[in-house]
Design an enzyme around this catalytic site. Structure first.
Site, PDB file in Angstrom:
ATOM      1  N   GLU A 105     -26.572   2.314  20.583  1.00 14.56           N
ATOM      2  CA  GLU A 105     -25.450   2.586  21.491  1.00 14.56           C
ATOM      3  C   GLU A 105     -24.254   3.182  20.755  1.00 14.56           C
ATOM      4  O   GLU A 105     -23.710   4.201  21.167  1.00 14.56           O
ATOM      5  CB  GLU A 105     -25.041   1.301  22.217  1.00 14.56           C
ATOM      6  N   GLU A 139     -17.999  -9.262  31.389  1.00 13.59           N
ATOM      7  CA  GLU A 139     -17.926  -7.910  31.939  1.00 13.59           C
ATOM      8  C   GLU A 139     -18.266  -7.876  33.422  1.00 13.59           C
ATOM      9  O   GLU A 139     -19.002  -7.009  33.894  1.00 13.59           O
ATOM     10  CB  GLU A 139     -18.840  -6.967  31.138  1.00 13.59           C
ATOM     11  N   ASP A 173     -18.557  -5.747  19.197  1.00 14.47           N
ATOM     12  CA  ASP A 173     -19.678  -5.226  19.989  1.00 14.47           C
ATOM     13  C   ASP A 173     -20.498  -4.178  19.250  1.00 14.47           C
ATOM     14  O   ASP A 173     -20.372  -2.997  19.548  1.00 14.47           O
ATOM     15  CB  ASP A 173     -19.176  -4.648  21.302  1.00 14.47           C
TER      16      ASP A 173
END
Lengths: 719, 719
Positions: free
Chosen positions: A426, A319, A398
């Site tokens: 998240e 990323e 993820d």
């Protein structure tokens, strides 16, 4: 139009804090209120160990505090770790401790270095000696673990084998918590990346806070659960945070002192390009001599300040972070560069396997992000040094609410492996939603990558579970790592019930066979000591199945995502569909799902060993809950459950949203039973969960109705 | 996963700046390079006016600067407004100026107060007097306008009627530019809300900048185009900016001094709740005596500091801003509260009509945001005081690339009306894309709300255009307002070609009959004086049709939005579909569009007077480009163009993206002709436009293929 970051949903990214809390210092005591110490203090505790080891000092202070609680002389001020001048009997150094104690109900804690072979540094034994309850450990960290065991059980050893030595040794040698804390609130991702509980506990205004009193209590909380390692800063290490390793190491040392006293090692996340960003080099090539020398010098300085520094965590070539790819080097080259600079000091490098192309072309259906970690790392198996641990996320994508296990965890036999979990929610409701994750983690820890699939009906070739795999060997252990869910919110975790996730994570690192439902009992009993069975009932009613409830009203059947881009809270079915992030559902008017089969898809199923490579490959055997992760099917495809895909979507979303309403109703049972601040905070979050779940239900169902044209027989879907 | 705010697209929200520019002061001279003054300076200019009026002082300085340029004594340092000690003949105060001049080619500027009746304060006359070119105006602001007219034409009056008086009077009395500037870069929406050209020209670090040299040049640029009013700060007025009106007024006065000298009035956007946020009251009820007194005192203080303060702009009860609704009062009550406090000082309140429910339930297809302004405000027609102007956005939704005219503009006969445009390209490519908006504005200004629809074939009842409507009367004028597109970027507007939008906006406020294509010639000739016809050709090739090109590859057929929520850059077809913002397309597997008919929809068409209420109501007569704004139709619906809706989508998106590639190619023609910094900046933005247009093309086309199942006969669409 003015909508700074979100549209249509309440972001979970910020936390409103209440002005009053249940404890005087300004924060909630979580699972260590002083009352928890009373049973031990009342009985009287003798500490049979000498020396000034910081952990032993902590045990002394804990024992003293318990005595104070019993005498009613403590206030609710935070515990101090100062040496307690209590009247403690101490054996001479190296001598066998005198186990016999005076009073029948007394408790003794004894250090017996000779037991190190059996108990290691962190294990302990609980036994009885003429009525006295005795904890024996080889080292202070074992004594502290034993002490917390006593606190947790309230000295009730009925669960132990009577009269026998009950040996407690942690299943995982490494039981780590990664904080994604940034140095300042104006960091691009806020004070805590993916944090939903306020700012950092230890960083503020670009430096370590002056007042670390609260960190001392935090260290106690972690030590109580079994955590023995903490990484202080965000894996996305920016220039400011990179300096923690160099000019900031004195500040880090203040935190390391606190964690050390709790038996917890301190780690830092480092920037692979630190020789450039923090140093004066123009390269961070892992095979460059100057780079090597730079890291060697850097770590020599670190260990001069923090002699027991644990090591580093690295997110490289991921990323947008720098990494060895820029120099045509492998990730083994990268990890070993740091590992070799750490080795003389006994440090370890945790190297994250979260490497994928985040600039993927959504038009290209052949590229599959799920394949990336396996494809990158399996060729490197055996090339990592002994002090490098490959840190692999639970799932191949993820931290979604439902993913298959990462196949990489079964494909690196010659590499130390740690599994990374995400305690911070998240993708699971951001601590606005109740979502108890221990059942998810247990499922992953229990998973047998080589089968059998179900029970005894399949041939066993390798019966190891994932917990076994990451345990590694005594010489080369792996471990468990998780991203923390805490901040400076008065309740630590924003949603008070999200404390249970942190508690359960720590406990499962010590013993992965613990039952998630039992852990709720433990957590609730300690956290609400005055509340009794009503709270236990309510906590179970809300949390036991909350993971499945959350799953039921969000992205269906393992497809994942469908969240608002950027902040990841609330529904947006197409939010990531046409982006470079590699997370697609490919829904069209006929069907949905990602074909990851070997036969017609990306071939991802082939990364699993038998039997899973075949179980997932076949529509006949692929579990419903992972169907869309592995297969693209028509909306009319009939699940094992007997429902069609689209009807399943409609049904689960209506039912899931209704379940949140029942959860809200149930919580009302404990009004007046739990402290008002806790009640109100949870009640407010449940309101938001009910609202958000209805939003998920309607958006998902409307989306699929509009797309499929298949009506709901019960007419519950809005066009 | 780490994606701070966007996914898959480059945000246009930030601007990279180049380190070198074409002018020494660190910014591009735009359409006023010193070279533009040379023709006048060479001929010699006599200023026949006396006094120390600040605007007259500016004219003197401009004349002196032109002489310096001609003598070659200027540097490229910014112009200063100091009094020039040039040898200027001046008539005695009040005396008729001596028009006869010495040299045949000389130019004279003469003030003649007696012409005020004909010319007003801002008009001027161009004539000839025995070979000399003479500009006569009644007041200094007219002289300055005349001066800029000369600069623009280079003294070439061949376009004027030879020998006769050529009268130039502005079409609109109010020609305003609204800045959405915030006081500090850390404001929630950045230094400039919806700004794509860097930070504010005048605010930094929470206050007005110390060095305002660049603002002086900016004021010249605006005055040159015809702008005569500037609002300094964001209509979303937060506490910090609210204080500009009170404790910050001395800082504002520094800016007002600069704008005054350029003939531009200064306005502030104010917070309706200022009596609470900046004062000590607990209400901002417009009928409360203390509130009234607070505003009266506040404005008395403002005018004591800035005697010619223009007035205020108010966004009330809109997108979360406070307003009179909280007290059960009307917007007329709110506007008149401020108007009455401003009236003794001659100030005006601009009250924005952008009021709608931004908490709409997407499930409710009966509520229609497009209806909101009309529904809110038409009952109040006639209730606004004479110094209140209702500021109405061009379209009924929000500055989309294509909208019908706001019907409110035809529905408030007893109210002063201003039309608000958006020069900043929030929804039109954010100054990453070339999108010349003057044709859009011209279309709106020319629109006849009462018909005829096409030519002479329809009965004329009221032939007024929108430009006529907002012109109002001499006593009670309306005007034009636009949101600025500038910042501290070296090129002012990020994309150098976006300067043309600001230029054309100003010019159209003065004369709405100007041809957008001619305005490009003007702008290019002034901005690239050394470049010649190649630049003019290229600018036309890129800009003339760029609005339609942008429209062709973005949201089709008037449907609007389909942008990434929050930042509004790049495609996201469903980005706003399930949000509370009231901007939906309702696409399902069969069709798309918003039914706003009276027959079966929200009834919005009924807000228009005849003939438009019927033109839009009927599928037979509704223009293709607005079809989906007014109707929900099947993908197979056949347009007037002969294409189906879905085929139109495929075709226009393929063609639009291809057009951007041609634009990029065309730009290469001027390499070496325009300054390298300009060339490179534009080239880089065209690269981004090509990339982004392809992204729009593919996302839009794939979305509709997946949804409709109708393939493209030419196989250009990706599944």
């Amino acid at each position: 139009m003015t909508d700074p970051t979100t549209a249509g949903t309440t972001t979970g990214g910020t936390t409103s804090t209440t002005s009053s809390t249940t404890s005087a210092p300004g924060w909630h005591a979580a699972w260590l209120p002083d009352e928890a110490l009373r049973p031990l203090g009342t009985r009287g505790v003798r500490l049979l160990a000498t020396g000034d080891d910081p952990v032993l000092t902590t045990v002394r202070a804990e024992v003293a505090r318990a005595a104070q609680v019993a005498r009613g002389t403590t206030t609710s001020a935070p515990v101090t770790l100062a040496l307690a001048a209590d009247a403690l009997a101490a054996a001479g150094p190296g001598a066998a401790p005198r186990l016999r104690t005076a009073a029948e109900h007394a408790i003794a804690l004894a250090e017996r270095p000779g037991l190190a072979g059996t108990l290691g540094a962190q294990g302990f034994v609980v036994t009885r000696d003429e009525g006295a309850l005795v904890v024996v450990a080889a080292q202070p960290r074992g004594l502290l673990a034993g002490w917390h065991h006593l606190v947790r059980t309230g000295g009730d050893t009925s669960g132990e084998a009577a009269g026998d030595l009950a040996v407690h040794v942690p299943a995982q040698a490494v039981r780590m918590l990664d904080h994604w804390d940034n140095l300042a609130a104006d960091s691009p991702m806020g004070p805590v990346e993916r944090g939903y509980a306020g700012a950092s506990l230890w960083f503020a205004d670009g430096r370590v806070r002056d007042d670390l009193t609260r960190v001392e209590h935090y260290a106690r909380l972690l030590a109580h659960t079994g955590i023995n390692a903490v990484c202080l800063n965000n894996v996305n290490v920016h220039a400011r945070e990179s300096a923690l390793l160099t000019t900031g190491i004195d500040q880090v040392a203040r935190l390391a002192t606190i964690f050390r006293a709790a038996g917890i090692s301190t780690y830092l996340a480092v920037d692979f390009a630190a020789p450039i960003t923090s140093g004066a080099l123009d390269t961070s090539d892992p095979l460059d001599d100057d780079v090597r020398a730079w890291w060697e010098r850097a770590f020599a300085d670190v260990y001069a300040t923090i002699p027991d520094f644990g090591g580093v965590v690295v997110k490289a070539d991921s990323e947008g972070r720098p990494g060895p790819f820029a120099y045509g080097r492998t990730h083994a080259d990268g990890a070993n560069l740091l590992g070799r600079a750490l080795a003389p000091h006994g440090g370890t490098v945790f190297w994250r396997a979260f490497v994928y192309d985040h600039r993927q072309d959504w038009r290209d259906r052949g590229t599959d992000r799920a394949r990336a970690a396996y494809d990158h790392f399996t060729p490197l198996d055996g090339q990592f040094d002994d002090n490098a641990v490959l840190q692999v996320k639970l799932g191949p994508v993820d931290f979604q609410v439902r993913e298959p296990l990462s196949p990489l965890l079964a494909a690196m036999p010659h590499t130390r492996l740690a599994m990374e979990l995400q305690v911070t929610q998240e993708y699971t409701g951001q601590q606005q939603h109740v979502c108890y994750l221990a059942p998810l983690w247990r499922e992953a820890l229990d998973f047998r990558p080589w089968g059998p699939v179900g029970g005894a009906d399949a041939a066993e070739t390798d019966a190891r579970t994932v917990a076994d795999v990451v345990r590694g060997t005594d010489a080369l252990p792996g471990g468990l790592v998780a991203v923390a869910n805490v901040g400076d919110d008065p309740f630590w975790t924003g949603h008070p019930l999200a404390q249970a996730n942190l508690y359960a994570y720590g406990r499962l690192t010590w013993d992965p066979t613990l039952d998630p439902s039992d852990l709720l009992d433990e957590w609730a009993a300690r956290t609400f000591p005055q509340a009794g069975p009503a709270v236990a009932r309510t906590v179970h009613a809300l949390l036991d199945d909350s993971w499945h409830v959350y799953e039921s009203y969000t992205a269906p059947l393992g497809i994942g995502f469908m969240v608002r881009p950027g902040h990841h809270y609330g529904p947006d079915v197409d939010g990531y569909e046409y982006t470079p992030w590699g997370t697609y559902h490919f829904a069209d008017r006929d069907g949905i799902g990602v074909d990851r089969t070997r036969a017609t898809g990306t071939g991802f199923t082939g990364q699993y060993p038998a039997p899973w490579r075949d179980v997932y490959e076949s529509l006949e055997t692929c579990p419903d809950e992972l169907l869309l992760f592995f297969h693209h099917v028509p909306y009319t495809h009939v699940l094992h459950s007997g429902s069609t895909v689209v009807q399943h979507v409609y049904d689960t979303h209506v039912e899931g949203a209704a379940a949140t309403q029942r959860m809200r109703d149930t919580w009302r049972d404990v009004r007046g039973v739990v402290p008002d601040e806790v009640f109100d905070r949870v009640a407010a979050r449940l309101d938001e969960q009910v609202r958000s779940a209805a939003e998920w239900r309607d958006q998902i169902n409307t989306y699929f109705w509009r797309k499929s044209g298949i009506p709901d027989p019960q007419n519950r879907v809005i066009p």
